[in-house]
Design an enzyme around this catalytic site. Structure first.
Site, mmCIF file in Angstrom:
data_model
loop_
_atom_site.group_PDB
_atom_site.id
_atom_site.type_symbol
_atom_site.label_atom_id
_atom_site.label_comp_id
_atom_site.label_asym_id
_atom_site.label_seq_id
_atom_site.Cartn_x
_atom_site.Cartn_y
_atom_site.Cartn_z
ATOM 1 N N ARG A 1 0.848 -1.202 0.000
ATOM 2 C CA ARG A 1 0.000 0.000 0.000
ATOM 3 C C ARG A 1 0.884 1.253 0.000
ATOM 4 O O ARG A 1 0.553 2.271 -0.579
ATOM 5 C CB ARG A 1 -0.945 0.000 1.211
ATOM 6 N N TYR B 1 -16.384 17.580 -15.319
ATOM 7 C CA TYR B 1 -16.904 16.219 -15.404
ATOM 8 C C TYR B 1 -17.878 16.033 -14.231
ATOM 9 O O TYR B 1 -17.546 16.365 -13.088
ATOM 10 C CB TYR B 1 -15.731 15.222 -15.326
ATOM 11 N N LYS C 1 -8.364 7.266 -19.419
ATOM 12 C CA LYS C 1 -8.652 7.809 -20.747
ATOM 13 C C LYS C 1 -7.407 7.727 -21.653
ATOM 14 O O LYS C 1 -6.916 6.656 -21.899
ATOM 15 C CB LYS C 1 -9.176 9.235 -20.620
HETATM 16 C C1 LIG Z 1 -12.273 14.918 -17.188
HETATM 17 C C2 LIG Z 1 -12.474 13.768 -16.257
HETATM 18 N N1 LIG Z 1 -11.921 13.810 -15.039
HETATM 19 C C3 LIG Z 1 -12.071 12.795 -14.152
HETATM 20 C C4 LIG Z 1 -12.815 11.671 -14.475
HETATM 21 C C5 LIG Z 1 -12.961 10.559 -13.469
HETATM 22 O O1 LIG Z 1 -12.108 9.510 -13.775
HETATM 23 P P1 LIG Z 1 -12.368 7.959 -13.448
HETATM 24 O O2 LIG Z 1 -13.568 7.539 -14.215
HETATM 25 O O3 LIG Z 1 -11.103 7.294 -13.862
HETATM 26 O O4 LIG Z 1 -12.607 7.866 -11.968
HETATM 27 C C6 LIG Z 1 -13.389 11.582 -15.733
HETATM 28 C C7 LIG Z 1 -14.195 10.390 -16.096
HETATM 29 O O5 LIG Z 1 -14.847 10.342 -17.110
HETATM 30 C C8 LIG Z 1 -13.229 12.656 -16.649
HETATM 31 O O6 LIG Z 1 -13.779 12.627 -17.879
#
Ligand SMILES: Cc1ncc(COP(=O)(O)O)c(C=O)c1O
Length: 384
Positions: free
Chosen positions: A51, A103, A200
């Site tokens: 961890r 988001y 992503k």
């Molecule tokens: C711009 C952005 N930030 C943060 C996140 C959150 O990431 P995660 O889905 O890996 O938790 C996303 C998810 O779509 C996103 O598009």
């Protein structure tokens, strides 16, 4: 050659990705272990418990820090876990100024979790830096930005906002998920920390969740390492390895995403059934000049207006090369409906306020043959 003199693609392939000293394996090994044998009390090779630290994770953190031009990076189990860690660096009574078009999961975390612990959040249109300055309070500790925003593709001027925030002693965090460090490096523009959903573009293959925070000073890195140990939302060695593999091709993937993205945006902008296209690479985007200055490409994220939920559904039912689904940044073209997917949590009123309509469709243009993507969109739009 000094690492600093290397180009982006070289760094992506080599920094932290050196051959395994034990065997010469050209690929970083997956250290699937929960603990490490110690020779005697307090005598070990720098690793005690997974961890706290893991060699595969260390390699990934070294790599991502170099790509963003930061001093250190800390990886977490998802993008949201990384954002969670950033906010837990604050304390009750602190105030955050955030973009009004983040988001959807980010304001959900801020409003439905952290607001219960005495943190305060103001949401402003960060495409105008003056709005950020007006929202600053005595207890503001952080400005939290996304640029371009999801899904409206509004930009904020990272340099201008960083300068004004720093005049008030406030730190700036940028979610750089949409552009990746290949096209935009917020730290070079003045940001104090960068966050990504590595799920992503950094991973790029839609096969694992992850998140990273890139730091610019040792105090941030220390706090985040402490949070990895104390709260435990670390990224597994296998997921770290997937991202290490993904970033090796980040440069070539981003070039192709950008090339395809520009062509899809142009096609959509000329389509008579499409009422509006949101893409910073189009000359009529209100911040096209800022996009050219702040980013070295326009990327693969495009939103467009079909006019109604019914129209959106008609076309989304018909896509074949594009896959209807949440997420973005993979090699495959993903198409989604923000109102019912990424921004469902924002609520109808929240969406109306920021301009996300029921007819809006978002596309993450993949790296397939662009002719096939265009043909698929053409036959799907014919359903409207
Ligand atoms: C711009 C952005 N930030 C943060 C996140 C959150 O990431 P995660 O889905 O890996 O938790 C996303 C998810 O779509 C996103 O598009």
């Amino acid at each position: 050659m000094n690492e600093k003199d290397q180009g982006f693609a070289t760094k992506a392939i080599h920094v932290g990705q050196e051959a395994d000293p034990a065997t010469g394996a050209v690929t970083v090994p997956i250290y699937a272990t929960s603990t490490y044998v110690q020779e005697e009390i307090g005598k070990h090779k720098g690793y005690e418990y997974a961890r706290v630290s893991n060699p595969t994770r260390d390699r990934l953190e070294t790599n991502l820090a170099a790509l963003e031009g930061g001093t250190a990076a800390k990886v977490f189990a998802s993008g949201m876990a990384a954002i969670n860690a950033i906010v837990t660096m604050l304390k009750a009574g602190d105030h955050v100024v955030a973009g009004h078009n983040l988001y959807g999961g980010t304001p959900r975390l801020f409003n439905q979790v952290f607001a219960n612990f005495g943190l305060m959040f103001s949401y402003v249109d960060t495409s105008d830096a003056a709005n950020v300055e007006r929202a600053l309070q005595k207890n503001t500790r952080m400005v939290y930005l996304e640029t371009p925003t999801n899904p409206l593709m509004e930009l904020c001027d990272i340099r201008a906002i960083s300068e004004l925030a720093h005049r008030h002693g406030v730190a700036v965090v940028v979610d750089n998920t949409f552009m990746s460090p290949y096209f935009q490096r917020p730290i070079e523009l003045g940001a104090d920390m960068v966050v990504h959903s590595t799920t992503k573009f950094l991973n790029g293959h839609s096969d694992g969740l992850g998140g990273v925070v890139i730091c610019t000073n040792p105090e941030q890195a220390e706090k985040l390492a402490f949070l990895q140990k104390a709260a435990g939302a670390i990224l597994s060695p296998f997921e770290c390895w997937l991202i290490l593999r993904g970033v090796k091709t980040l440069a070539v993937r981003m070039l192709q995403h950008d090339c395809n993205g520009r062509q899809v945006a142009e096609y959509l902008s000329k389509h008579k059934k499409v009422r509006k296209v949101f893409y910073p690479g189009l000359p009529d985007h209100p911040q096209h000049e800022l996009a050219k200055r702040q980013m070295s490409g326009f990327g693969a994220m495009i939103a467009f207006e079909t006019g109604s939920l019914e129209n959106a559904n008609k076309m989304l039912r018909r896509v074949r090369v594009c896959s209807l689904g949440e997420s973005l940044g993979g090699v495959e073209t993903l198409i989604s409906h923000p109102a019912t997917m990424t921004h469902a949590a924002v609520g109808e009123e929240g969406r109306r306020r920021i301009g996300i309509t029921d007819g809006m469709v978002r596309i993450s243009v993949g790296i397939e043959n662009v002719e096939d993507i265009l043909r698929d969109l053409d036959q799907a739009l014919a359903a409207i």
